[in-house]
Design a protein around this motif. Sequence first.
Motif, mmCIF file in Angstrom:
data_model
loop_
_atom_site.group_PDB
_atom_site.id
_atom_site.type_symbol
_atom_site.label_atom_id
_atom_site.label_comp_id
_atom_site.label_asym_id
_atom_site.label_seq_id
_atom_site.Cartn_x
_atom_site.Cartn_y
_atom_site.Cartn_z
ATOM 1 N N PRO A 173 0.810 -1.229 0.000
ATOM 2 C CA PRO A 173 0.000 0.000 0.000
ATOM 3 C C PRO A 173 0.839 1.273 0.000
ATOM 4 N N LEU A 174 1.983 1.236 0.689
ATOM 5 C CA LEU A 174 2.842 2.418 0.713
ATOM 6 C C LEU A 174 3.413 2.710 -0.669
ATOM 7 N N SER A 175 3.734 1.661 -1.424
ATOM 8 C CA SER A 175 4.251 1.879 -2.781
ATOM 9 C C SER A 175 3.197 2.535 -3.673
ATOM 10 N N THR A 227 10.118 -6.187 -10.715
ATOM 11 C CA THR A 227 9.441 -4.918 -10.954
ATOM 12 C C THR A 227 9.852 -3.897 -9.909
ATOM 13 N N ASN A 228 9.537 -2.643 -10.166
ATOM 14 C CA ASN A 228 9.834 -1.592 -9.190
ATOM 15 C C ASN A 228 9.071 -1.805 -7.896
ATOM 16 N N THR A 229 7.862 -2.353 -8.002
ATOM 17 C CA THR A 229 7.076 -2.606 -6.791
ATOM 18 C C THR A 229 7.749 -3.651 -5.913
ATOM 19 N N ALA A 277 10.094 5.190 -6.339
ATOM 20 C CA ALA A 277 8.865 5.972 -6.417
ATOM 21 C C ALA A 277 8.990 7.161 -7.361
ATOM 22 N N GLY A 278 10.208 7.476 -7.817
ATOM 23 C CA GLY A 278 10.396 8.592 -8.730
ATOM 24 C C GLY A 278 10.568 9.937 -8.060
ATOM 25 N N VAL A 285 16.091 -2.095 -18.014
ATOM 26 C CA VAL A 285 14.897 -2.847 -17.682
ATOM 27 C C VAL A 285 13.845 -2.704 -18.749
ATOM 28 N N GLY A 286 13.796 -1.580 -19.398
ATOM 29 C CA GLY A 286 12.787 -1.372 -20.415
ATOM 30 C C GLY A 286 13.215 -1.990 -21.721
#
Length: 423
Positions: A60-62, A125-127, A281-282, A377-378
């Motif tokens: 949830p924080l992500s 993944t980033n998550t 998170a950017g 990664v992309g």
Amino acid sequence: MEFLNQWLWRHEYWLPPGVTWKDMEDLESYPLPQDLLPTLGLALAFIALRHVFERLVALPLSSWLGVRDRVRIPAAPVPALEDFYGSRGNQPSQREVLGLAKQCDLTRRQVEVWFRCRRNQDRPTNTKKFCEACWRFAFYLTAFSAGLASLLHSPWFWDRTTCWKAYPRQVSLCPAHPSKSRMSLWGGGRSRLSAPLPQPVQTAHYWYYLLELGFYWSLLFCVSVDIKRKDFKEQIIHHVAAIVLLGFSYCSNYVRIGTLVMLVHDSSDFLLESAKMFNYAGWRRTCDFLFVVFTVAFLVTRLVVFPSKIIHTTLVLSMEEFQPFFGYYFFNGLLLVLQGLHIFWAWLILRMVYKFLCHGKVEKDERSDEDSDPEEVGEEEEPQWERRKEALNCSLAVLANNCVLSNLTSQRGTASAQPSKTR
């Protein structure tokens, strides 16, 4: 167990000369190896707690912080390529690519694209990376806060010489001569000396050891499922050295210096994990600020405090209380291994600092956040040999076009000159 007692756990190896394990048998406060057995169960509890924490807190924080995952194109189902990917690796050579292309009736370019898409599917993944960093941040911050609170009132936190005063046991003079009370390693043959008493282990420091050892055991158990980073081998060495160092320091009653080692390491780790979280998170500015704070904390604690305070205490100050023995060399050898890892990570961090000063932002985590695969990664970049080949082909095509144009121009010139001569 009998083998360990007779050959491995001999007092001549791990205790100073003149001290045996029998001197400590009747003393309840003295650390024993079996006191650390609960760390294995605690490691399993940490693994379960991590799973719950990532589901209920980190995930949830992500979403709240705005972590976004890139959309990845799945690889088409090709059994031959999938078998090669699972058995022989995900980075085929140029010859293997050509062989697979003939086998599957595909072009070389299609095979390369398939392997890139397949590698992208296996990348975290980033998550997932955010959840892992969030879990480590929560533990390191909790461990550092609890460790600092338990050591603030300890004398060795302010005076390092007390780490070895009366190690491994404290001997006091008889009350009839209180003015001549002193500490010594050897109590035999002195009429004024009472029964030996070891350096006691407080309950808070015992639990500090249990939590740290249980956490490092959990990291070692999950190393196959965690994100594989660029410094994967160094992390394995670090985890093993930390477990051996903590276990040996507790069993040999190096608890005082061991608590200082744990506190120094925890003081900067939670800053790194927090910078990772905001990076995923950017939040670039927040990440850059935390990275600068982490860099200062890491360089000060690992390259200044650790060698000048911790290693100096174990190498030099301990010699004032006892003569060197095998445990002395073994313990200091483990500390020097950790210091070597500190220097390696400091070099990676300084590379990041250089990039930060040149470009004005932190582009990659050179220390441990970079995946082991060097490609992005992309959309992945083409191999270097392929780019060179295409550039050479382009140059040849341009050269060929120029030659054709020059030939056409010369032919037209000769054709126009012939009628004039005929006239």
